[in-house]
Structure formats: C-alpha cells, structure tokens
Design an enzyme around this catalytic site. Structure first.
Site, PDB file in Angstrom:
ATOM      1  N   LEU A  36       7.016   1.174   3.528  1.00  0.00           N
ATOM      2  CA  LEU A  36       7.517   1.648   2.210  1.00  0.00           C
ATOM      3  C   LEU A  36       8.522   2.758   2.978  1.00  0.00           C
ATOM      4  O   LEU A  36       9.212   3.249   2.379  1.00  0.00           O
ATOM      5  CB  LEU A  36       7.275   1.955   1.629  1.00  0.00           C
ATOM      6  N   GLY A  82       0.918  -0.991   0.039  1.00  0.00           N
ATOM      7  CA  GLY A  82       0.177  -0.185  -0.464  1.00  0.00           C
ATOM      8  C   GLY A  82       0.870   0.968  -0.041  1.00  0.00           C
ATOM      9  O   GLY A  82       2.367   0.724   0.326  1.00  0.00           O
TER      10      GLY A  82
HETATM   11 NI    NI Z   1       3.516   2.395   5.042  1.00  0.00          NI
END
Ligand code: NI
Length: 166
Positions: free
Chosen positions: A91, A43
């Site tokens: 990320l 995501g």
């Molecule tokens: Ni995140």
C-alpha cells in the site's frame, strides 16, 4: 488515517516494541483496520501510518466483517523453511508489483490485541504477508529485497508513476 508512501523516512525506521496494550493502541488498531480495508490491502504495518510500534494487521481474505482479521503485536519469526518467489505489492508503493523471494513456511511468535501470546505456523500467502509486514517493522520495504538491477528499473518506473500525480 493516511498511508505513508515510499520513500517516506518513517518507512525506513525500525519500530519499537509495544510495552503496553492500552485503549489508545486499541483505537489505533481500529483506525488501521478501517484504513486497510478501504485501501483494499492484505496487511498494514504501524510504520505505514506513522506509528513506530511493532504492530501490524492482516487479512489475506480481504473480507471486512468476517473473523479473518489478525492483529500481531511484537511479532517474531522464530524459524523458517524453504524459499518461494511470488509477486508482491504494498500500500506504500501503489501501482508497483514485483517478484520477491521469501521463506515458504515460518513459525511466528507474537501477542494479539488482548495481550494473549500466540505461536503458530504459517505458509503460502499468509507466510508471505507476515514476512512483508515484519520487514516494514524493521524499516524495510519490499523494494529493498529486489536485486540491484530490478531496483534501478523500479526507480525509473516509480518516477513515472509519481510524475503522473504531479
Ligand atoms: Ni507493505
């Protein structure tokens, strides 16, 4: 597109409602999609690419080119049930993973990229991912969900990871 890394100040800011789905936003969604698949993430939220708008994309199957990509605009969790702990990563916090407690099942309302209203139930990895991304839109990273003890261990480990890059 660059993914901002914790503790970037934009990651700590709440995103604003999307008021208009225009061509600029659609182009941004396309760029975010490319960035997410390149980074092999599940995501990616607006904040993570410097866009303070309530939008995130998700593909828990991580398969580019299939129809598993989900785009959620102005998402809201309207009901939740149960608790479950599992390992999460982000990320924006590369190379770090930790157990986070989340609701097991959620009921979500949002709009898709065509402006169509959505209302659906999610559980498992999808429910976890949606809660993680909505946290981003509220200015929270999964690190904020850790206990004070785990957060202090994170800081030690994180300074080592960051140190490697310098
Ligand atoms: Ni995140």
């Amino acid at each position: 597109m660059n993914i901002l890394v914790y503790p970037h100040e934009i990651l700590a800011k709440p995103a604003e409602d999307v008021t208009d789905i225009n061509q600029e936003l659609i182009t941004t969604i396309d760029e975010m999609t490319k960035t997410m698949y390149e980074a092999k993430g599940l995501g990616l939220a607006g904040n993570q690419v410097g866009l303070l708008k309530k939008i995130f994309i998700m593909d828990v199957a991580q398969k580019e080119g299939t129809n598993d990509l989900i785009v959620l605009i102005n998402p809201l969790i309207v009901a939740k049930e149960g608790d479950v702990s599992a390992e999460e990563g982000c990320l924006s916090v590369p190379e770090y993973f930790a157990e986070v407690k989340r609701a097991e099942r959620i009921l979500v309302e949002a709009f898709d990229q065509t402006g169509k209203p959505l209302r659906f139930e999610a559980e498992g990895l999808m429910a976890r991912c949606i809660q993680h991304e909505i946290d981003h839109l509220m200015g929270h990273c999964f690190i904020d969900r850790l206990s004070p003890l785990k957060r202090s261990l994170f800081r030690k480990k994180w300074s080592k990871i960051k140190g490697k890059e310098d």
